[in-house]
Design a protein around this motif. Structure first.
Motif, PDB file in Angstrom:
ATOM      1  N   HIS A  30      36.407  36.504  45.526  1.00  0.00           N
ATOM      2  CA  HIS A  30      37.507  36.532  44.563  1.00  0.00           C
ATOM      3  C   HIS A  30      38.766  36.727  45.404  1.00  0.00           C
ATOM      4  O   HIS A  30      38.929  37.755  46.069  1.00  0.00           O
ATOM      5  CB  HIS A  30      37.337  37.669  43.554  1.00  0.00           C
ATOM      6  CG  HIS A  30      38.472  37.777  42.607  1.00  0.00           C
ATOM      7  ND1 HIS A  30      38.958  38.991  42.179  1.00  0.00           N
ATOM      8  CD2 HIS A  30      39.233  36.844  41.990  1.00  0.00           C
ATOM      9  CE1 HIS A  30      39.968  38.796  41.346  1.00  0.00           C
ATOM     10  NE2 HIS A  30      40.143  37.496  41.225  1.00  0.00           N
ATOM     11  N   ALA A  31      39.628  35.721  45.407  1.00  0.00           N
ATOM     12  CA  ALA A  31      40.861  35.756  46.184  1.00  0.00           C
ATOM     13  C   ALA A  31      42.055  35.853  45.246  1.00  0.00           C
ATOM     14  O   ALA A  31      42.105  35.162  44.232  1.00  0.00           O
ATOM     15  CB  ALA A  31      40.980  34.495  47.036  1.00  0.00           C
ATOM     16  N   VAL A  32      43.006  36.711  45.600  1.00  0.00           N
ATOM     17  CA  VAL A  32      44.221  36.884  44.813  1.00  0.00           C
ATOM     18  C   VAL A  32      45.415  36.800  45.754  1.00  0.00           C
ATOM     19  O   VAL A  32      45.494  37.552  46.732  1.00  0.00           O
ATOM     20  CB  VAL A  32      44.236  38.238  44.072  1.00  0.00           C
ATOM     21  CG1 VAL A  32      45.518  38.397  43.280  1.00  0.00           C
ATOM     22  CG2 VAL A  32      43.021  38.376  43.168  1.00  0.00           C
ATOM     23  N   LEU A  33      46.318  35.883  45.454  1.00  0.00           N
ATOM     24  CA  LEU A  33      47.559  35.744  46.212  1.00  0.00           C
ATOM     25  C   LEU A  33      48.714  36.158  45.315  1.00  0.00           C
ATOM     26  O   LEU A  33      48.930  35.561  44.256  1.00  0.00           O
ATOM     27  CB  LEU A  33      47.765  34.296  46.679  1.00  0.00           C
ATOM     28  CG  LEU A  33      49.082  34.016  47.407  1.00  0.00           C
ATOM     29  CD1 LEU A  33      49.163  34.806  48.710  1.00  0.00           C
ATOM     30  CD2 LEU A  33      49.246  32.526  47.663  1.00  0.00           C
ATOM     31  N   ASP A  34      49.440  37.189  45.719  1.00  0.00           N
ATOM     32  CA  ASP A  34      50.593  37.676  44.970  1.00  0.00           C
ATOM     33  C   ASP A  34      51.843  37.322  45.762  1.00  0.00           C
ATOM     34  O   ASP A  34      52.063  37.843  46.857  1.00  0.00           O
ATOM     35  CB  ASP A  34      50.501  39.190  44.770  1.00  0.00           C
ATOM     36  CG  ASP A  34      51.634  39.758  43.942  1.00  0.00           C
ATOM     37  OD1 ASP A  34      52.583  39.013  43.603  1.00  0.00           O
ATOM     38  OD2 ASP A  34      51.592  40.962  43.642  1.00  0.00           O
TER      39      ASP A  34
END
Length: 92
Positions: A30-34
């Protein structure tokens, strides 16, 4: 007389988080880019071929790479949409 104008330097920090989960022969990411302006997410998997040796690091690399590629595609689509919206607002 010459006037030198400089553009101020703009600095931003984007945060990327990769959470990796292993379940048997499957690695999930699960990748999250903010970006501060937007948050993009990707969920990917990699499965080990039963005939391959058990090396969890390889599954991590494949699943993480797939998540990063997906985030890259999402960023490109967002940039294209933002540029098109900007063009429409300038034309109108």
């Amino acid at each position: 007389m010459s006037t030198n104008t400089t553009t101020p330097i703009r600095t931003k920090r984007w945060s990327l988080r990769l959470d990796l989960f292993e379940e048997g022969d499957t690695t999930k990411v699960h990748a999250v880019l903010d970006t501060g302006d937007n948050t993009l997410e990707s969920r990917t998997t990699a499965r080990r071929n039963p005939h391959d040796p058990l090396v969890p690091e390889i599954g991590d690399e494949y699943a993480a790479a797939r998540a990063l590629i997906d985030l890259g595609h999402q960023l490109l689509r967002a940039g294209i949409a933002d540029a098109a919206a900007n063009d429409r607002s300038e034309a109108g």
